[in-house]
Design a protein around this motif. Structure first.
Motif, PDB file in Angstrom:
ATOM      1  N   SER A  11     -26.864  60.176 -55.269  1.00 41.03           N
ATOM      2  CA  SER A  11     -26.614  61.469 -54.624  1.00 41.03           C
ATOM      3  C   SER A  11     -27.012  61.438 -53.151  1.00 41.03           C
ATOM      4  N   TYR A  12     -28.060  60.691 -52.813  1.00 35.37           N
ATOM      5  CA  TYR A  12     -28.482  60.607 -51.416  1.00 35.37           C
ATOM      6  C   TYR A  12     -27.497  59.792 -50.585  1.00 35.37           C
ATOM      7  N   ALA A  13     -26.922  58.764 -51.203  1.00 35.38           N
ATOM      8  CA  ALA A  13     -25.917  57.973 -50.494  1.00 35.38           C
ATOM      9  C   ALA A  13     -24.670  58.821 -50.246  1.00 35.38           C
ATOM     10  N   LYS A  14     -24.245  59.573 -51.262  1.00 37.69           N
ATOM     11  CA  LYS A  14     -23.116  60.487 -51.086  1.00 37.69           C
ATOM     12  C   LYS A  14     -23.424  61.508 -50.004  1.00 37.69           C
ATOM     13  N   GLY A  15     -24.688  61.876 -49.884  1.00 40.13           N
ATOM     14  CA  GLY A  15     -25.096  62.903 -48.929  1.00 40.13           C
ATOM     15  C   GLY A  15     -25.302  62.418 -47.511  1.00 40.13           C
ATOM     16  N   GLY A  16     -25.007  61.147 -47.240  1.00 44.39           N
ATOM     17  CA  GLY A  16     -24.987  60.677 -45.858  1.00 44.39           C
ATOM     18  C   GLY A  16     -26.232  59.993 -45.347  1.00 44.39           C
ATOM     19  N   ALA A  17     -27.276  59.837 -46.174  1.00 47.49           N
ATOM     20  CA  ALA A  17     -28.469  59.111 -45.714  1.00 47.49           C
ATOM     21  C   ALA A  17     -28.094  57.656 -45.430  1.00 47.49           C
ATOM     22  N   SER A  18     -28.671  57.113 -44.381  1.00 46.43           N
ATOM     23  CA  SER A  18     -28.306  55.742 -43.991  1.00 46.43           C
ATOM     24  C   SER A  18     -29.005  54.691 -44.827  1.00 46.43           C
ATOM     25  N   LEU A  19     -30.214  54.993 -45.287  1.00 45.24           N
ATOM     26  CA  LEU A  19     -31.025  54.057 -46.070  1.00 45.24           C
ATOM     27  C   LEU A  19     -31.761  54.849 -47.134  1.00 45.24           C
ATOM     28  N   ILE A  20     -31.645  54.409 -48.368  1.00 44.49           N
ATOM     29  CA  ILE A  20     -32.347  55.051 -49.469  1.00 44.49           C
ATOM     30  C   ILE A  20     -33.405  54.073 -49.966  1.00 44.49           C
ATOM     31  N   VAL A  21     -34.669  54.426 -49.788  1.00 41.96           N
ATOM     32  CA  VAL A  21     -35.762  53.569 -50.235  1.00 41.96           C
ATOM     33  C   VAL A  21     -36.201  54.070 -51.611  1.00 41.96           C
ATOM     34  N   MET A  22     -35.898  53.288 -52.631  1.00 45.15           N
ATOM     35  CA  MET A  22     -36.247  53.694 -53.991  1.00 45.15           C
ATOM     36  C   MET A  22     -37.760  53.700 -54.178  1.00 45.15           C
ATOM     37  N   GLU A  23     -38.155  54.449 -55.182  1.00 52.39           N
ATOM     38  CA  GLU A  23     -39.561  54.753 -55.422  1.00 52.39           C
ATOM     39  C   GLU A  23     -40.440  53.520 -55.589  1.00 52.39           C
ATOM     40  N   ALA A  24     -41.759  53.749 -55.482  1.00 51.39           N
ATOM     41  CA  ALA A  24     -42.732  52.688 -55.685  1.00 51.39           C
ATOM     42  C   ALA A  24     -42.503  52.022 -57.031  1.00 51.39           C
ATOM     43  N   ALA A  25     -42.225  50.733 -56.997  1.00 52.11           N
ATOM     44  CA  ALA A  25     -41.977  49.962 -58.210  1.00 52.11           C
ATOM     45  C   ALA A  25     -43.106  48.950 -58.352  1.00 52.11           C
ATOM     46  N   ALA A  26     -43.795  49.010 -59.480  1.00 54.09           N
ATOM     47  CA  ALA A  26     -44.949  48.139 -59.685  1.00 54.09           C
ATOM     48  C   ALA A  26     -44.515  46.690 -59.829  1.00 54.09           C
ATOM     49  N   THR A  27     -45.271  45.811 -59.212  1.00 54.32           N
ATOM     50  CA  THR A  27     -44.964  44.382 -59.279  1.00 54.32           C
ATOM     51  C   THR A  27     -45.598  43.726 -60.491  1.00 54.32           C
ATOM     52  N   ILE A  28     -46.460  44.466 -61.171  1.00 59.40           N
ATOM     53  CA  ILE A  28     -47.130  43.971 -62.369  1.00 59.40           C
ATOM     54  C   ILE A  28     -47.397  45.190 -63.251  1.00 59.40           C
ATOM     55  N   ALA A  29     -47.327  45.016 -64.567  1.00 55.71           N
ATOM     56  CA  ALA A  29     -47.374  46.173 -65.465  1.00 55.71           C
ATOM     57  C   ALA A  29     -48.647  46.988 -65.296  1.00 55.71           C
ATOM     58  N   ASN A  30     -49.793  46.329 -65.132  1.00 50.37           N
ATOM     59  CA  ASN A  30     -51.040  47.091 -65.002  1.00 50.37           C
ATOM     60  C   ASN A  30     -51.242  47.644 -63.594  1.00 50.37           C
ATOM     61  N   ASP A  75     -43.857  54.875 -64.556  1.00 49.46           N
ATOM     62  CA  ASP A  75     -43.464  54.329 -63.254  1.00 49.46           C
ATOM     63  C   ASP A  75     -42.332  53.309 -63.383  1.00 49.46           C
ATOM     64  N   ALA A  76     -41.561  53.190 -62.299  1.00 45.52           N
ATOM     65  CA  ALA A  76     -40.588  52.099 -62.189  1.00 45.52           C
ATOM     66  C   ALA A  76     -41.337  50.784 -61.981  1.00 45.52           C
ATOM     67  N   GLY A  77     -40.669  49.693 -62.319  1.00 42.97           N
ATOM     68  CA  GLY A  77     -41.291  48.384 -62.155  1.00 42.97           C
ATOM     69  C   GLY A  77     -40.275  47.308 -61.810  1.00 42.97           C
ATOM     70  N   VAL A  78     -40.796  46.230 -61.230  1.00 43.72           N
ATOM     71  CA  VAL A  78     -39.981  45.048 -60.952  1.00 43.72           C
ATOM     72  C   VAL A  78     -40.769  43.829 -61.417  1.00 43.72           C
ATOM     73  N   TYR A  79     -41.386  43.956 -62.582  1.00 46.92           N
ATOM     74  CA  TYR A  79     -42.296  42.911 -63.043  1.00 46.92           C
ATOM     75  C   TYR A  79     -41.703  41.996 -64.102  1.00 46.92           C
ATOM     76  N   LYS A  80     -40.409  42.173 -64.408  1.00 43.97           N
ATOM     77  CA  LYS A  80     -39.753  41.209 -65.282  1.00 43.97           C
ATOM     78  C   LYS A  80     -38.269  41.146 -64.941  1.00 43.97           C
ATOM     79  N   ASP A  81     -37.661  40.026 -65.311  1.00 43.42           N
ATOM     80  CA  ASP A  81     -36.275  39.781 -64.914  1.00 43.42           C
ATOM     81  C   ASP A  81     -35.312  40.810 -65.478  1.00 43.42           C
ATOM     82  N   GLU A  82     -35.643  41.384 -66.621  1.00 39.52           N
ATOM     83  CA  GLU A  82     -34.758  42.373 -67.225  1.00 39.52           C
ATOM     84  C   GLU A  82     -34.609  43.629 -66.372  1.00 39.52           C
TER      85      GLU A  82
END
Length: 397
Positions: A76-95, A102-109
């Motif tokens: 929705s933010y991209a449709k609304g014209g924002a130039s850059l959308i920085v997605m929320e804090a994503a944890a790099t490790i589960a703990n 919270d969102a995470g980026v701690y596994k390939d899935e």
């Protein structure tokens, strides 16, 4: 997936949704375009305007996975014209998650659902960023919109609570657990987790990574003398030792994150308490970071001490960004903090107090906030063709 142009008869110059050009009003062709709507190039991104969606925790994930909520939210933010959308804090490790939601980026899935969102953002000629984070002593708590928010949840079999770690065994407040002091192996694991997360972000097509060093989370805990009482190479014996954790994370990410892609750091530039981190410390660290292939410096404040005393008002954190802007030469500086109008944004940019405006609450209130700003500043910008009838008709907007 591309826009199905075969279904419609479109103008010959139509290039797809969200094209980044800007035109002034027909009867004001000699009027200078507001700086808010002038493009800016940072590494391989050419942002079509200076309005950036700031990372905002949504607490809507399960086991770190982004889902259909996130797809609609960020698109929705991209449709609304924002130039850059920085997605929320994503944890790099589960703990390292603030909460179990919270969102995470701690596994390939996690890559595939994140790429789905990124691809949709790109459809509207906007760029996709993400904030990588570790909550440290602030981890294992309830989402803030539930009861007992900001209370630690004890380690539990249902996965909603876990042990917390920090630079020193100092609780954030009386409702939070005392973190386990991190060993050197724990520190290495955390640093490596940022590196591994950056690899996943690259595979997901992310354009920009912001390292979260603000608001009392793990990096902030390390750099501050109020929360770091260590005596080793990551301790408070010196400024350099306390900052080493952040520097090592930057190096680890840059070892895998392509140099042509932008890297940023968000910092709490002032701790607002006696004996805490100050703007002078911020300027010192910013001068070092700009030599380490860091491109964007995002200036926030507070969040690491219960004794903080902040006077809050419109644009209250902009002076912090201005101080960094004046003291550095290579960094693109972003400002945040109760910036709510196009006039405020334009004045900040015209006075060269910052290069980018990171906005949170305005976009929560109106995902098309960029169009609202264009209307306020009396400049005509491109609409997605499906929304074109929503233009204000009493102006050239």
């Amino acid at each position: 997936m591309q826009f199905p142009t075969n279904l419609y008869t479109l103008p010959a110059n139509y290039k797809g949704p969200g094209i980044p050009s800007v035109t002034t009003t027909p009867d004001s062709s000699n009027v200078e375009i507001p700086k808010t709507f002038t493009p800016i190039t940072i590494k391989n991104m050419t942002l079509k305007n200076r309005t950036v969606v700031s990372p905002m925790c949504m607490y809507s994930s399960e086991d770190g996975f982004m889902n259909d909520f996130h797809l609609g939210h960020y698109t929705s933010y991209a449709k609304g014209g924002a130039s850059l959308i920085v997605m929320e804090a994503a944890a790099t490790i589960a703990n390292g998650r603030i909460s179990y939601a919270d969102a995470g980026v701690y596994k390939d899935e996690h890559i595939e659902p994140m790429k789905r969102i990124t691809d949709n953002i790109h459809l509207y000629n906007s760029y996709a960023g993400i904030q990588l984070a570790h909550a440290g002593r602030k981890a294992s708590s309830n989402p803030p919109f539930l009861e007992n928010a900001r209370y630690s949840i004890p380690e539990s079999e249902d996965g909603k609570g876990w042990k917390t770690y920090g630079p020193s065994p100092i609780a954030f407040n009386e409702n939070m657990s005392v973190p386990i002091e991190m060993t050197l192996d724990d520190i290495k694991e955390a640093i490596d987790s940022f590196r591994d997360a950056a690899v996943r972000c690259d595979k997901a097509g992310i354009d920009f990574i912001e390292i979260h060093g603000a608001h009392g989370y793990l990096i902030n805990q390390f750099i501050s003398p109020t929360s770091n009482k260590r005596t080793d190479q990551y301790g408070c014996g010196s400024f350099e030792d306390r900052c080493r954790f952040l520097f090592d994370i930057v190096k680890a990410i840059r070892s895998v994150w392509p140099t042509e892609k932008a890297l940023g750091v968000r910092l709490s530039c002032e701790e607002w308490c006696e004996g805490g981190w100050t703007i002078d410390d911020t300027i010192k660290i910013a001068k070092i970071l700009e030599t380490m292939d860091v491109d964007i410096f995002d200036c926030s404040s507070g969040g690491n001490s219960m004794s903080q005393s902040i006077t809050i008002g419109p644009c209250y954190q902009v002076p912090l960004a201005h101080a960094v802007k004046k003291a550095t030469s290579k960094l693109f500086v972003a400002c945040v903090g109760l910036i709510n109008t196009g006039k405020e944004m334009e004045e900040i940019l015209q006075q060269d107090r910052a290069d980018l405006i990171f906005l949170a609450r305005p976009f929560l209130r109106n995902p098309h906030f960029t169009y609202q700003v264009a209307h306020e500043l009396q400049v005509k910008i491109d609409f997605n063709i499906q929304y074109n009838r929503g233009r204000f008709t009493n102006t050239a907007y």
